[in-house]
Design a protein around this motif. Structure first.
Motif, PDB file in Angstrom:
ATOM      1  N   ASN A  83       0.855  -1.183   0.000  1.00 25.52           N
ATOM      2  CA  ASN A  83       0.000   0.000   0.000  1.00 25.52           C
ATOM      3  C   ASN A  83       0.892   1.234   0.000  1.00 25.52           C
ATOM      4  OD1 ASN A  83      -2.640  -1.296   0.269  1.00 25.52           O
ATOM      5  ND2 ASN A  83      -1.922  -1.905   2.299  1.00 25.52           N
ATOM      6  N   SER A  84       0.537   2.219  -0.825  1.00 24.23           N
ATOM      7  CA  SER A  84       1.423   3.374  -0.970  1.00 24.23           C
ATOM      8  C   SER A  84       0.651   4.685  -1.034  1.00 24.23           C
ATOM      9  CB  SER A  84       2.277   3.233  -2.234  1.00 24.23           C
ATOM     10  OG  SER A  84       1.460   3.168  -3.386  1.00 24.23           O
ATOM     11  N   LEU A  85       1.343   5.734  -0.640  1.00 30.93           N
ATOM     12  CA  LEU A  85       0.874   7.112  -0.753  1.00 30.93           C
ATOM     13  C   LEU A  85       1.910   7.859  -1.577  1.00 30.93           C
ATOM     14  CD1 LEU A  85      -0.806   9.649   0.067  1.00 30.93           C
ATOM     15  CD2 LEU A  85       0.670   9.814   2.082  1.00 30.93           C
ATOM     16  N   ASN A  86       1.450   8.602  -2.595  1.00 30.78           N
ATOM     17  CA  ASN A  86       2.391   9.273  -3.494  1.00 30.78           C
ATOM     18  C   ASN A  86       2.014  10.726  -3.714  1.00 30.78           C
ATOM     19  OD1 ASN A  86       3.914   6.734  -4.573  1.00 30.78           O
ATOM     20  ND2 ASN A  86       1.749   6.239  -4.804  1.00 30.78           N
ATOM     21  N   LEU A  87       3.011  11.586  -3.652  1.00 29.12           N
ATOM     22  CA  LEU A  87       2.875  13.003  -3.995  1.00 29.12           C
ATOM     23  C   LEU A  87       3.835  13.296  -5.131  1.00 29.12           C
ATOM     24  CD1 LEU A  87       2.986  14.509  -0.383  1.00 29.12           C
ATOM     25  CD2 LEU A  87       0.951  14.334  -1.817  1.00 29.12           C
TER      26      LEU A  87
ATOM     27  N   SER B 166       5.466   7.034   0.127  1.00 33.69           N
ATOM     28  CA  SER B 166       5.538   6.287   1.368  1.00 33.69           C
ATOM     29  C   SER B 166       4.791   4.979   1.152  1.00 33.69           C
ATOM     30  CB  SER B 166       4.901   7.078   2.513  1.00 33.69           C
ATOM     31  OG  SER B 166       4.877   6.314   3.701  1.00 33.69           O
ATOM     32  N   SER B 167       5.419   3.852   1.479  1.00 32.78           N
ATOM     33  CA  SER B 167       4.789   2.561   1.215  1.00 32.78           C
ATOM     34  C   SER B 167       4.974   1.605   2.388  1.00 32.78           C
ATOM     35  CB  SER B 167       5.363   1.935  -0.059  1.00 32.78           C
ATOM     36  OG  SER B 167       6.731   1.618   0.100  1.00 32.78           O
ATOM     37  N   LYS B 168       4.023   0.685   2.490  1.00 31.86           N
ATOM     38  CA  LYS B 168       4.101  -0.375   3.493  1.00 31.86           C
ATOM     39  C   LYS B 168       3.839  -1.701   2.808  1.00 31.86           C
ATOM     40  CE  LYS B 168       0.826  -1.141   6.574  1.00 31.86           C
ATOM     41  NZ  LYS B 168      -0.023  -1.054   7.787  1.00 31.86           N
ATOM     42  N   THR B 169       4.771  -2.640   2.957  1.00 30.09           N
ATOM     43  CA  THR B 169       4.638  -3.974   2.378  1.00 30.09           C
ATOM     44  C   THR B 169       4.298  -4.960   3.475  1.00 30.09           C
ATOM     45  OG1 THR B 169       6.308  -3.451   0.688  1.00 30.09           O
ATOM     46  CG2 THR B 169       5.772  -5.762   1.033  1.00 30.09           C
TER      47      THR B 169
ATOM     48  N   LYS C  19       8.403  -1.020   5.801  1.00 26.55           N
ATOM     49  CA  LYS C  19       7.982   0.342   5.480  1.00 26.55           C
ATOM     50  C   LYS C  19       9.124   1.105   4.834  1.00 26.55           C
ATOM     51  CE  LYS C  19       4.640   0.754   9.284  1.00 26.55           C
ATOM     52  NZ  LYS C  19       4.244   1.542  10.474  1.00 26.55           N
ATOM     53  N   SER C  20       8.780   1.993   3.909  1.00 29.30           N
ATOM     54  CA  SER C  20       9.813   2.793   3.253  1.00 29.30           C
ATOM     55  C   SER C  20       9.266   4.163   2.883  1.00 29.30           C
ATOM     56  CB  SER C  20      10.332   2.086   1.997  1.00 29.30           C
ATOM     57  OG  SER C  20       9.323   2.002   1.015  1.00 29.30           O
ATOM     58  N   ASN C  21      10.162   5.141   2.838  1.00 32.10           N
ATOM     59  CA  ASN C  21       9.833   6.502   2.412  1.00 32.10           C
ATOM     60  C   ASN C  21      10.898   6.943   1.421  1.00 32.10           C
ATOM     61  OD1 ASN C  21       7.553   7.424   4.371  1.00 32.10           O
ATOM     62  ND2 ASN C  21       9.086   6.462   5.686  1.00 32.10           N
ATOM     63  N   GLU C  22      10.469   7.624   0.375  1.00 36.85           N
ATOM     64  CA  GLU C  22      11.416   8.014  -0.672  1.00 36.85           C
ATOM     65  C   GLU C  22      11.071   9.395  -1.215  1.00 36.85           C
ATOM     66  OE1 GLU C  22      13.136   6.393  -4.975  1.00 36.85           O
ATOM     67  OE2 GLU C  22      11.534   5.324  -3.939  1.00 36.85           O
ATOM     68  N   LEU C  23      12.082  10.235  -1.334  1.00 38.53           N
ATOM     69  CA  LEU C  23      11.970  11.545  -1.971  1.00 38.53           C
ATOM     70  C   LEU C  23      12.913  11.558  -3.157  1.00 38.53           C
ATOM     71  CD1 LEU C  23      10.946  14.528  -1.951  1.00 38.53           C
ATOM     72  CD2 LEU C  23      12.951  15.067  -0.539  1.00 38.53           C
ATOM     73  N   ASN C  24      12.405  11.925  -4.333  1.00 39.35           N
ATOM     74  CA  ASN C  24      13.269  11.905  -5.509  1.00 39.35           C
ATOM     75  C   ASN C  24      12.981  13.093  -6.413  1.00 39.35           C
ATOM     76  OD1 ASN C  24      11.275  11.028  -7.794  1.00 39.35           O
ATOM     77  ND2 ASN C  24      10.894   9.580  -6.144  1.00 39.35           N
ATOM     78  N   GLY C  25      14.027  13.521  -7.102  1.00 37.17           N
ATOM     79  CA  GLY C  25      13.920  14.568  -8.105  1.00 37.17           C
ATOM     80  C   GLY C  25      14.528  14.076  -9.407  1.00 37.17           C
TER      81      GLY C  25
END
Length: 222
Positions: free
Chosen positions: A152-156, A184-187, A196-202
């Protein structure tokens, strides 16, 4: 002579008005509704051999469909909703006596909202925009028919794009996805384990390799 001048002025004014109206037709106005869609699929087959004999084969098929609809609250700003549907299937076969085949499947669903701002016109037919979106997604993974994980994930995200109007109603959409994004995702695993993981990317190099990162779709205006 006076009548001739008045007639010429009227013709010029009428032509100018028509030209202005034609220019405006390639674009958007408050109250317009747009429907867009990106469709993608791929099929790949990879063989590994040793001394001229095939020892392993992997087949991969993927499919994704991302429809969205938006409403223009002003001539330049649209808000809307979007969906995401995707699936993938991988078959890995190890040749032997007997052959051993493993099948891995993934099915995903997502939904979200977006706001789009058109900030630049490149001629009459090219309209450039930036878009901010918020989305939720869910993916289920199975191996040989048994569920192995659920994500399950949340994306901006902030994206860029261009509409090219083929007609006044129909446009081709070039989208540069994930120029700036956060996820932000939860497996969850069977038996109670989770990750759980969080990622910021450009992804700012999209301007250097446009055709390697662009998503192509269709836009229709009502």
């Amino acid at each position: 002579m006076k009548k001739v001048l008045l007639t010429a002025a009227a013709v010029f004014a009428f032509g100018f008005a028509n030209a202005q109206e034609e220019a405006k037709s390639f674009g958007f106005s408050k109250g317009n509704i747009i429907v867009e869609g990106n469709l993608g699929f791929s099929s790949d087959k990879d063989n590994e051999s040793f001394n001229g004999t095939d020892v392993e084969e992997t087949k991969t098929n993927t499919f994704n469909f991302n429809p969205k609809a938006g409403y223009f609250v002003t001539d330049k700003i649209a808000v809307g909703v979007e969906l995401g549907l995707g699936s993938s299937k991988e078959e890995n076969t190890v040749f032997g006596t007997p052959n051993v085949t493993n099948e891995i499947k993934s099915n995903s669903f997502g939904a979200g909202v977006f706001a789009r701002y058109y900030f630049l016109e490149l001629g009459q037919r090219f309209k450039t925009y930036t878009e901010a979106g918020l989305g939720f997604g869910s993916t289920k993974n199975k191996t040989n028919g048994t569920e192995t994980s659920k994500v399950n994930s949340l994306n901006l995200g902030i994206d860029l794009g261009i509409n090219y109007f083929v007609t006044d109603k129909f446009a081709i959409n070039f989208g540069l996805a994930n120029v700036l994004g956060y996820s932000s995702s939860k497996t969850e695993f069977p038996g109670g384990g989770e990750d759980k993981s969080n990622e910021l990317n450009g992804n700012f190099n999209v301007f250097n390799n446009f055709f390697n990162t662009a998503q192509f779709g269709l836009t229709y205006k009502f």
